[in-house]
Write an enzyme that holds these catalytic residues in place. Structure first.
Site, PDB file in Angstrom:
ATOM      1  N   LYS A 101      46.155  18.595  42.686  1.00 27.99           N
ATOM      2  CA  LYS A 101      47.051  19.608  43.263  1.00 27.99           C
ATOM      3  C   LYS A 101      47.245  19.447  44.776  1.00 27.99           C
ATOM      4  CE  LYS A 101      46.847  23.247  39.803  1.00 27.99           C
ATOM      5  NZ  LYS A 101      46.572  24.661  39.533  1.00 27.99           N
TER       6      LYS A 101
ATOM      7  N   GLY B  88      41.696  26.800  44.687  1.00 28.02           N
ATOM      8  CA  GLY B  88      43.146  26.635  44.631  1.00 28.02           C
ATOM      9  C   GLY B  88      43.857  27.805  43.963  1.00 28.02           C
TER      10      GLY B  88
ATOM     11  N   ASP C 209      51.872  29.110  40.349  1.00 31.82           N
ATOM     12  CA  ASP C 209      50.702  29.856  39.853  1.00 31.82           C
ATOM     13  C   ASP C 209      50.700  31.312  40.327  1.00 31.82           C
ATOM     14  OD1 ASP C 209      49.435  27.942  38.276  1.00 31.82           O
ATOM     15  OD2 ASP C 209      48.281  27.128  39.941  1.00 31.82           O
TER      16      ASP C 209
ATOM     17  N   SER D 223      49.996  23.011  27.986  1.00 33.36           N
ATOM     18  CA  SER D 223      51.339  22.913  28.565  1.00 33.36           C
ATOM     19  C   SER D 223      52.349  22.213  27.646  1.00 33.36           C
ATOM     20  CB  SER D 223      51.270  22.216  29.925  1.00 33.36           C
ATOM     21  OG  SER D 223      50.560  23.031  30.829  1.00 33.36           O
TER      22      SER D 223
ATOM     23  N   TYR E 104      41.106  31.977  30.341  1.00 30.82           N
ATOM     24  CA  TYR E 104      41.624  32.529  29.076  1.00 30.82           C
ATOM     25  C   TYR E 104      40.898  31.958  27.858  1.00 30.82           C
ATOM     26  CZ  TYR E 104      44.401  28.309  29.774  1.00 30.82           C
ATOM     27  OH  TYR E 104      44.777  27.033  30.052  1.00 30.82           O
TER      28      TYR E 104
ATOM     29  N   SER F  72      45.282  20.211  27.376  1.00 31.00           N
ATOM     30  CA  SER F  72      46.268  21.119  27.975  1.00 31.00           C
ATOM     31  C   SER F  72      47.148  21.827  26.945  1.00 31.00           C
ATOM     32  CB  SER F  72      47.164  20.304  28.922  1.00 31.00           C
ATOM     33  OG  SER F  72      48.210  21.106  29.415  1.00 31.00           O
TER      34      SER F  72
END
Ligand code: NAP
Length: 306
Positions: A83, A147, A119, A34, A245, A32
């Site tokens: 999620k 999602g 998102d 993040s 990405y 990740s």
């Protein structure tokens, strides 16, 4: 000077006894970006906060949430495969989470877990900031109905899009996603992609290793929608986004760009959804410059042909 000192944090023994903790739960999650984004944000804000990645198996999510509460974490980012489960497990849900049945964020306050979704608004913020695009009154299309696609369909409808056409391999999932846009939403055909102002590619088809027959765990392999071929229908005057990405220029984007479309990858959505999370947790305005810098700068969200 260490980056901690530069950020106004204690130069010695950081993280320390007062450091606030947030993190991402997912499986897998060690890849990740993040932690990079959020730790850069906390440093730029001069906050004594830290963000880490927690690999959490599907069967352990409820225990992980209870642990986060007990340990006084300030919040969580939530990624696949949790999620939907986190939306059910949280104490409260935002209106958008109620509609989507999924969340990517938990805000923990006094032990209450509130599920949020950033998102969809993250993508729209990126399109506004990076491409000057406002969906209000425009015809838009989303390829995919998972999602991410659902979050984008809902956000486009709430931003006032004139229509949101969903093109997906599985018809009933397309119908469920389109319904999120109310009267503006409908299931469409690949041929309709040529007539819209914005096309959002929201399947994993452009990722390395995404087989054309990719299916969910436990489901039989099925032929994929020929996603890259859909881009042959696109051209000048259209904004075309791939939520993938990595790689920065997917085959879908390369085809659309070669036909004159303006193209953008999903890195900006990642940055802006994280910026919303940062604001929800800290109450501060997110430091976008620092967050973009952490992932290679704004040009990294603007794919260039190899
Ligand atoms: P998901 O819930 O598993 O949904 C995947 C969707 O893609 C489904 O509609 C599925 O169609 C379709 N699909 C899968 N493989 C396909 C193929 N080979 N050909 C055609 N269609 C295919 O996944 P998700 O969470 O929505 O994520 C979708 C993509 O968005 C991923 O690549 C993810 O990394 C990316 N994403 C990016 C960001 C960001 O911040 N940039 C955020 C979230 C997600 P069926 O309905 O027919 O099965």
């Amino acid at each position: 000077m260490t980056s901690a000192a530069a950020a106004g944090r204690p130069a010695v023994a950081w993280p320390g006894a007062r450091t606030e903790l947030v993190g991402v739960v997912g499986d897998p999650v060690r890849h990740s970006l993040s932690p990079l984004l959020h730790n850069a944000a906390f440093a730029a804000l001069g906050l004594d906060w830290a963000y880490v990645a927690f690999p959490v198996a599907r069967s352990e999510l409820a225990v992980a949430l209870a642990g986060a509460r007990a340990l006084g974490l300030r919040g969580l980012s939530v990624t696949m495969p949790h999620k939907e489960a986190i939306a059910r497990a949280a104490d409260q849900r935002s209106r958008a989470v109620e509609r989507l049945g999924a969340a990517n964020t938990v805000v923990l306050r006094s032990g209450i877990a509130v599920a949020e979704t950033t998102d969809g608004v993250g993508l729209l913020d990126d399109l506004r900031e990076g491409a000057g695009f406002d969906a209000s009154g425009l015809r838009c299309a989303v390829v995919g109905a998972g999602g991410a696609a659902r979050a984008v369909v809902l956000a486009l409808a709430e931003a006032g899009a004139r229509s949101v056409v969903v093109v997906n391999r599985t018809a009933d999932r397309a119908a469920q996603a389109a319904a999120l846009a109310g009267s503006a939403g409908r299931v469409g055909t690949p041929g309709e992609l040529a007539d819209v102002a914005l096309v959002v590619q929201a399947t994993p088809a452009g990722m390395p290793g995404a087989a054309s027959g990719a299916a969910r765990p436990g489901e039989p392999a099925r032929p994929g929608l020929a996603v890259a071929a859909l881009a042959r229908r696109l051209g000048a005057g259209q904004l075309v986004v791939d939520l993938v990405y990595h790689p920065p220029m997917t085959p879908f984007l390369a085809e659309a760009a070669s036909r004159g479309a303006t193209v953008r990858n999903g890195l900006g959505m990642l940055v802006h959804q994280a910026a919303h999370q940062c604001s929800l947790w800290t109450g501060e305005s997110a430091p976008l410059e620092a967050m973009w810098a952490a992932v290679g700068g704004r040009t990294a969200g603007r794919p260039v042909e190899p």
